[in-house]
Design an enzyme around this catalytic site. Structure first.
Site, PDB file in Angstrom:
ATOM      1  CB  CYS A 108       4.759  31.409 -39.914  1.00 34.96           C
ATOM      2  SG  CYS A 108       4.031  30.756 -38.381  1.00 34.96           S
TER       3      CYS A 108
ATOM      4  CG  HIS B 191      -4.671  31.722 -31.178  1.00 33.53           C
ATOM      5  ND1 HIS B 191      -3.894  32.598 -30.464  1.00 33.53           N
ATOM      6  CD2 HIS B 191      -5.029  30.744 -30.299  1.00 33.53           C
ATOM      7  CE1 HIS B 191      -3.784  32.170 -29.213  1.00 33.53           C
ATOM      8  NE2 HIS B 191      -4.471  31.052 -29.099  1.00 33.53           N
TER       9      HIS B 191
ATOM     10  CB  CYS C 216       6.483  28.101 -32.803  1.00 34.51           C
ATOM     11  SG  CYS C 216       7.572  29.087 -33.865  1.00 34.51           S
TER      12      CYS C 216
ATOM     13  CD  GLU D 289       4.671  33.804 -28.026  1.00 34.68           C
ATOM     14  OE1 GLU D 289       5.754  34.406 -27.911  1.00 34.68           O
ATOM     15  OE2 GLU D 289       3.964  33.857 -29.054  1.00 34.68           O
TER      16      GLU D 289
ATOM     17  CB  THR E 259       6.998  35.125 -31.217  1.00 34.80           C
ATOM     18  OG1 THR E 259       5.752  34.414 -31.214  1.00 34.80           O
ATOM     19  CG2 THR E 259       7.988  34.440 -30.293  1.00 34.80           C
TER      20      THR E 259
ATOM     21  CB  CYS F  46       8.293  34.935 -35.268  1.00 39.75           C
ATOM     22  SG  CYS F  46       6.882  35.054 -36.359  1.00 39.75           S
TER      23      CYS F  46
ATOM     24  CB  SER G  32      -1.512  37.970 -31.007  1.00 38.01           C
ATOM     25  OG  SER G  32      -0.786  39.135 -30.685  1.00 38.01           O
ATOM     26  CG  ASN G  33      -0.107  36.543 -36.638  1.00 38.67           C
ATOM     27  OD1 ASN G  33      -0.290  36.689 -37.845  1.00 38.67           O
ATOM     28  ND2 ASN G  33      -0.447  35.435 -36.010  1.00 38.67           N
TER      29      ASN G  33
ATOM     30  CB  SER H 283      -2.671  31.085 -37.272  1.00 38.69           C
ATOM     31  OG  SER H 283      -3.326  32.287 -36.932  1.00 38.69           O
TER      32      SER H 283
END
Length: 312
Positions: free
Chosen positions: A12, A41, A96, A126, A164, A194, A223-224, A266
Site C-alpha cells: 500500500c 510486518h 503511515c 499500531e 487501520t 485504510c 494483521s491485514n 506489506s
C-alpha cells in the site's frame, strides 16, 4: 490449474513510503540505521533490510546515542518520541499518514473529555502507539463480548476509533454493537480502516467465490494479511497464509482447479512472483489477472527525510 491473481494486492502507499524512507536513510547516512520495531510486518522485507544495514530494536536502550532512528509505519507513542529525544537520536518518522490520522483523532477526543473505545488487537504495534497518545482515556475493545462488558461512567461522552488493518466486517459488527449499547457514541469523521485493507478484502470477497483455494502472501504477524486468510475461510474457501513459495504445501492443491492468489499490504511483489512461478512449474498453472479497483494513492516522504537529504 487456473490462478486468479487479485488486483490490487501487496504494498500500500504507507508501506511504500516507509520502505522508501529506510532505503534512503541507509543510502544517505550509511549503516547502521536503527528502526523501532519492524519497518513493516513482513519477514522478507525485514531480512532484506538487515542485510543492507538496518538494525531493528524493540527497546531504545539498544540504540547508541546520536544514532539515526526510524519509526516504523505502525507509529509510536509520545513516550517513545520523548525517549528518542532524550538519547539525542535523529528520528525519522515513517508512520503511515492513515495511522497518524487515528492518533490525532484520539488526541482530539481525549482533550474533549471523551472515553475512547479503540477497536483493535492487543499487542499490535499500531494499537500500542495509538493507546500511548491518551492511555488514561482509551479502552481496548477486541470483540463484541468486550463491548457487552463495558462500564462507561458517562455514555454521552463516548467515542470509538479503529486499528487501520482490521477486517471491515469484524469492525462493523463491533461498531454496531457499540451503537446498540451506547446510541450517543461518536465515531471518526471518516472510517479509520485504510483504503488498501478494504480494497484487498473486497477483492478476496468478490473473487474468492470463483476459487476453491485462496493463497495469501504475507507474514504471520501481519494483521491485514491474517484478515485476508480469515475472510476466505469465512466464505467457505480454504485459505493459507505463506511468506513465500518455500511455505507452500503441494498437497493443498489436490483436486483444486482454481486458486485465488493475493498479498497483504506489506508483502512485496517479488514473493508473489516466486509463488506464481512455483504454481506454473508444479501444476502447469495459467495466470489471469483480475482487477476490481485501481489504486493511485501516494504518500510523500516525511519532512525529516526531505530536509536531511535535500529532497523536495
Amino acid at each position: 490449474m487456473k490462478v486468479i491473481l487479485a488486483s490490487p494486492r501487496g504494498f500500500c502507499a504507507g508501506v511504500n513510503m516507509a520502505i522508501e524512507c529506510l532505503d534512503l536513510a541507509i543510502k544517505s547516512f550509511g549503516a547502521p540505521v536503527y528502526v523501532y520495531h519492524e519497518i513493516v510486518h513482513n519477514k522478507y522485507v525485514v531480512e532484506t533490510f538487515k542485510k543492507k544495514g538496518a538494525v531493528f530494536v524493540d527497546d531504545l536502550q539498544e540504540v547508541p546515542p546520536e544514532s539515526i532512528l526510524l519509526f516504523s509505519a505502525h507509529g509510536v507513542s509520545p513516550e517513545i518520541r520523548q525517549a528518542a529525544k532524550a538519547r539525542n537520536l535523529t528520528a525519522i518518522d515513517a508512520t503511515c499518514p492513515l495511522v497518524t490520522k487515528v492518533h490525532l483523532e484520539a488526541i482530539k477526543f481525549a482533550k474533549l473529555g471523551y472515553t475512547i473505545c479503540l477497536i483493535g488487537h492487543e499487542g499490535h504495534d499500531e494499537v500500542i502507539g495509538t493507546m500511548g497518545e491518551a492511555p488514561e482515556a482509551i479502552v481496548l475493545v477486541e470483540t463484541e463480548e468486550d463491548v457487552d462488558k463495558l462500564e462507561i461512567a458517562e455514555p454521552d461522552k463516548l467515542a470509538y476509533l479503529t486499528q487501520t488493518t482490521l477486517s471491515v466486517d469484524d469492525a462493523t459488527r463491533i461498531i454496531n454493537r457499540l451503537k446498540s449499547r451506547f446510541p450517543e457514541i461518536k465515531g471518526p469523521p471518516k472510517a479509520d480502516i485504510c483504503y488498501a485493507t478494504q480494497n484487498r478484502q473486497e477483492a478476496v470477497r468478490i473473487l474468492g467465490s470463483e476459487a476453491q483455494l485462496v493463497l495469501v502472501l504475507g507474514s504471520q504477524n501481519s494483521s491485514n494479511s491474517q484478515r485476508l486468510k480469515e475472510l476466505a475461510k469465512e466464505s467457505g474457501t480454504p485459505g493459507y497464509l505463506v511468506d513465500g513459495a518455500k511455505d507452500i504445501v503441494p498437497e493443498w492443491f489436490q483436486g483444486i482447479e482454481t486458486v485465488l492468489v493475493t498479498a497483504g499490504a506489506s508483502a512485496p511483489e517479488v514473493v508473489v512472483e516466486e509463488c506464481l512461478d512455483y504454481l506454473v512449474e508444479r501444476f502447469n498453472a495459467t495466470i489471469e489477472v483480475r482487477a476490481i479497483r485501481e489504486e493511485e494513492v501516494h504518500f510523500p516522504l516525511p519532512k525529516e527525510l526531505r530536509k536531511l537529504v535535500s529532497i523536495t
